[in-house]
Scaffold this motif. Structure first.
Motif, PDB file in Angstrom:
ATOM      1  N   ASP A   1      71.303 -40.912  -0.438  1.00 18.73           N
ATOM      2  CA  ASP A   1      71.179 -39.534   0.053  1.00 18.73           C
ATOM      3  C   ASP A   1      69.858 -38.904  -0.371  1.00 18.73           C
ATOM      4  O   ASP A   1      69.344 -38.040   0.326  1.00 18.73           O
ATOM      5  N   GLU A   2      69.320 -39.383  -1.507  1.00 16.73           N
ATOM      6  CA  GLU A   2      67.994 -38.854  -1.870  1.00 16.73           C
ATOM      7  C   GLU A   2      66.952 -39.284  -0.850  1.00 16.73           C
ATOM      8  O   GLU A   2      66.085 -38.490  -0.460  1.00 16.73           O
TER       9      GLU A   2
ATOM     10  N   THR B   1      73.038 -35.917   6.725  1.00 20.72           N
ATOM     11  CA  THR B   1      73.307 -36.965   5.739  1.00 20.72           C
ATOM     12  C   THR B   1      74.735 -37.472   5.900  1.00 20.72           C
ATOM     13  O   THR B   1      74.995 -38.671   5.850  1.00 20.72           O
ATOM     14  N   LEU B   2      75.657 -36.550   6.138  1.00 23.65           N
ATOM     15  CA  LEU B   2      77.060 -36.935   6.306  1.00 23.65           C
ATOM     16  C   LEU B   2      77.259 -37.764   7.567  1.00 23.65           C
ATOM     17  O   LEU B   2      77.839 -38.848   7.529  1.00 23.65           O
TER      18      LEU B   2
ATOM     19  N   SER C   1      69.422 -32.859   6.780  1.00 22.08           N
ATOM     20  CA  SER C   1      70.230 -31.786   6.197  1.00 22.08           C
ATOM     21  C   SER C   1      71.504 -32.411   5.631  1.00 22.08           C
ATOM     22  O   SER C   1      71.761 -33.593   5.823  1.00 22.08           O
ATOM     23  N   TRP C   2      72.305 -31.596   4.947  1.00 23.96           N
ATOM     24  CA  TRP C   2      73.582 -32.106   4.427  1.00 23.96           C
ATOM     25  C   TRP C   2      74.419 -32.687   5.549  1.00 23.96           C
ATOM     26  O   TRP C   2      74.998 -33.759   5.432  1.00 23.96           O
TER      27      TRP C   2
ATOM     28  N   ARG D   1      79.651 -35.135  -3.417  1.00 23.62           N
ATOM     29  CA  ARG D   1      78.207 -35.070  -3.507  1.00 23.62           C
ATOM     30  C   ARG D   1      77.611 -33.701  -3.857  1.00 23.62           C
ATOM     31  O   ARG D   1      76.619 -33.617  -4.562  1.00 23.62           O
ATOM     32  N   MET D   2      78.191 -32.620  -3.333  1.00 19.72           N
ATOM     33  CA  MET D   2      77.601 -31.320  -3.647  1.00 19.72           C
ATOM     34  C   MET D   2      78.228 -30.850  -4.937  1.00 19.72           C
ATOM     35  O   MET D   2      79.381 -30.429  -4.953  1.00 19.72           O
TER      36      MET D   2
ATOM     37  N   ILE E   1      67.357 -37.135   2.046  1.00 23.97           N
ATOM     38  CA  ILE E   1      66.809 -35.795   1.813  1.00 23.97           C
ATOM     39  C   ILE E   1      65.299 -35.811   2.012  1.00 23.97           C
ATOM     40  O   ILE E   1      64.722 -34.941   2.674  1.00 23.97           O
TER      41      ILE E   1
ATOM     42  N   PHE F   1      83.175 -35.281   1.253  1.00 22.55           N
ATOM     43  CA  PHE F   1      81.716 -35.303   1.094  1.00 22.55           C
ATOM     44  C   PHE F   1      81.265 -34.199   0.146  1.00 22.55           C
ATOM     45  O   PHE F   1      80.491 -34.420  -0.787  1.00 22.55           O
ATOM     46  N   ALA F   2      81.817 -33.014   0.359  1.00 19.45           N
ATOM     47  CA  ALA F   2      81.452 -31.891  -0.506  1.00 19.45           C
ATOM     48  C   ALA F   2      81.871 -32.151  -1.944  1.00 19.45           C
ATOM     49  O   ALA F   2      81.105 -31.922  -2.884  1.00 19.45           O
TER      50      ALA F   2
END
Lengths: 304, 187
Positions: free
Chosen positions: A196-197, A209-210, A205-206, A118-119, A200, A114-115
């Protein structure tokens, strides 16, 4: 070929051969059935041979009769194995190791994927490639340095890891985590960015979302990764052979060959039975998850 | 419910200037449509108002407060995406209530709000379906999370222009919604 002809607007008067499509299709089907049958036979012969042999006595196996037929079927091999404490210990060790490894793998690789997917942080793309590269290093190359590492660790801290079944919980994730992370990166990357937008904006939160969006949406991928991690840790042979030696610490694949091969005497009947019983859990789990997997893929695909 | 003000807002990606200093005043309850060729920065502007894109320069104010560094969830806005961005694994009702559930609203209130919104959108019979079980028109009808009473409502969906019937429906819905809650720029 046929479809190109059908949409060729530049030549509307050309005599299009209708039906060529279905003829192509028929031949494609014939060929695929041919190769599928070939492959099915190829992959089913060993388990069938295992089943046949497991139903024979040692005397019948060594007798020069037709190896593809059981003349005096017996369950003595099954009874022998299932009542032996040793075999049940191997089985229990294998089950523990696999379940823990699957859990550990998922706990690491899902957030990691995920990180990485997406991040967008500094070096995330390089890191994603790096994760995959670690998977390419073969275990035959790693077991010696790993052994040395655990030995030195034991000397320094007094914590003995070698010849304990739980050492495999540290070793197996080096095989499963990179691959599962890679699969999950692919699945997560295929989820539209708007999702994910939207999350948000909804105030997630992250982490939310996960857990609330990504994991449920990527469930088929998650199941594929789980199956992979389970299969790898259930069938792994080299690492347990190297890191565990006492019979009460062995897992199934190593246990079968060390306890059922005595010198040059091969107890084929029990070896085949053990292999068959050992192959059963992944098959059962796979069959069960397969339903879920297909259900996940097709849920809501039809109207009404 | 609040007015939205953009002051010299600039968005630059590396060497491309996507939005070149836009000034915009949207009054409370006003219904605004942004029109322009593709790539002219309509969506980017909306995304900056929503907080999904950082702004390179300038100020965005919602209700008189500069929100340049306020995260999207604290801006109290609602947004409809061009492809609706519906959560595929949730039913219509679950989709609609996701934000409210994250904010830990009481269950009874969530239900009242969803029922009210479903009646208003004329989708009462659809609330237990999943996105894939809906037609495009049905999706656009409820993709707008009207029940959250946001201060500001963005929509990048083209629903007012897609078909005459859904256009009039959506238009009237938007006007109704405008009266009810927030200013709402379309692109």
């Amino acid at each position: 070929m046929a479809s190109t002809v059908a949409i060729d607007k530049a030549a509307p008067t050309r005599n299009v051969k209708y039906g060529s499509m279905s003829r192509d299709r028929t031949w494609a089907l014939r060929w695929s059935y041919f190769f599928l049958t070939l492959f099915a036979i190829f992959s089913l012969v060993p388990p069938i041979y295992m089943l046949i042999t497991s139903l024979k006595t040692s005397a019948e196996i060594s007798a020069a009769t037709n190896p593809w037929w059981v003349f005096h079927p017996t369950l003595s091999n099954y009874v022998g194995l299932l009542t032996s404490n040793q075999f049940l210990t191997f089985f229990r060790n294998s089950a523990f190791v696999s379940i823990f490894v699957v859990t550990i793998t998922m706990l690491i690789s899902v957030p990691a994927a995920f990180a990485l997917a997406r991040m967008r942080f500094w070096g995330s793309a390089t890191l994603a490639t790096g994760v995959f590269l670690t998977y390419l290093i073969p275990d035959t190359l790693l077991f010696l340095p790993l052994f040395k590492m655990f030995a030195v660790f034991g000397d320094w801290t007094g914590i003995q890891l070698i010849n304990r079944w739980y050492v495999l919980l540290i070793v197996y994730p080096t095989l499963t985590v990179p691959f599962c992370t890679w699969i999950m990166i692919g699945y997560f990357a295929s989820i539209p960015k708007e999702l994910d937008e939207a999350a948000i904006i909804d105030g997630a939160s992250w982490f939310q979302t996960l857990t609330r969006i990504f994991i449920p949406v990527a469930m088929p991928g998650l199941i594929a990764a789980t199956i992979f991690a389970f299969t790898v840790s259930w069938a792994q042979f080299l690492y347990p052979l190297v890191f565990t030696t006492s019979t009460d610490q062995l897992v199934l694949p190593v246990g079968i060959i060390t306890s059922l091969i005595k010198g040059d005497v091969f107890n084929w009947g029990q070896i085949m039975t053990g292999a068959l019983l050992g192959a059963a859990p992944p098959l059962i789990i796979y069959a069960f998850l397969m339903d879920y997997y297909i259900a996940g893929l097709t849920a809501g695909a039809t109207k009404g | 419910m609040a007015d939205v003000t953009l002051r010299k807002v600039i968005k630059r990606y590396d060497d491309v200037e996507a939005v070149r200093g836009i000034d915009l005043d949207i009054a409370d309850h006003e219904f605004v449509v942004l029109v322009g060729p593709s790539g002219c920065g309509k969506s980017t502007t909306l995304r900056m108002i929503a907080g999904l894109e950082d702004i390179t320069d300038g100020d965005i104010m919602i209700g008189g407060d500069v929100v340049n560094d306020v995260p999207p969830k604290d801006r109290d806005i609602a947004m409809v995406f061009q492809n609706y961005a519906l959560y595929p694994h949730m039913t219509v009702a679950e989709n609609m209530s996701f934000g409210l559930r994250l904010k830990r609203y009481p269950k009874a209130e969530i239900k009242t709000r969803i029922d009210e919104a479903a009646r208003m959108l004329d989708i009462v019979e659809l609330v237990d379906r999943k996105p894939k079980q809906l037609s495009g028109g049905q999706r656009s009808r409820w993709a707008a999370p009207l029940f959250e009473t946001p201060r500001f409502f963005c929509s990048t969906s083209r629903c007012p222009t897609s078909t005459p019937s859904s256009g009039s429906r959506c238009g009237s819905k938007s006007r109704r919604c405008t009266r009810r809650s927030a200013p709402r720029p379309f692109t």
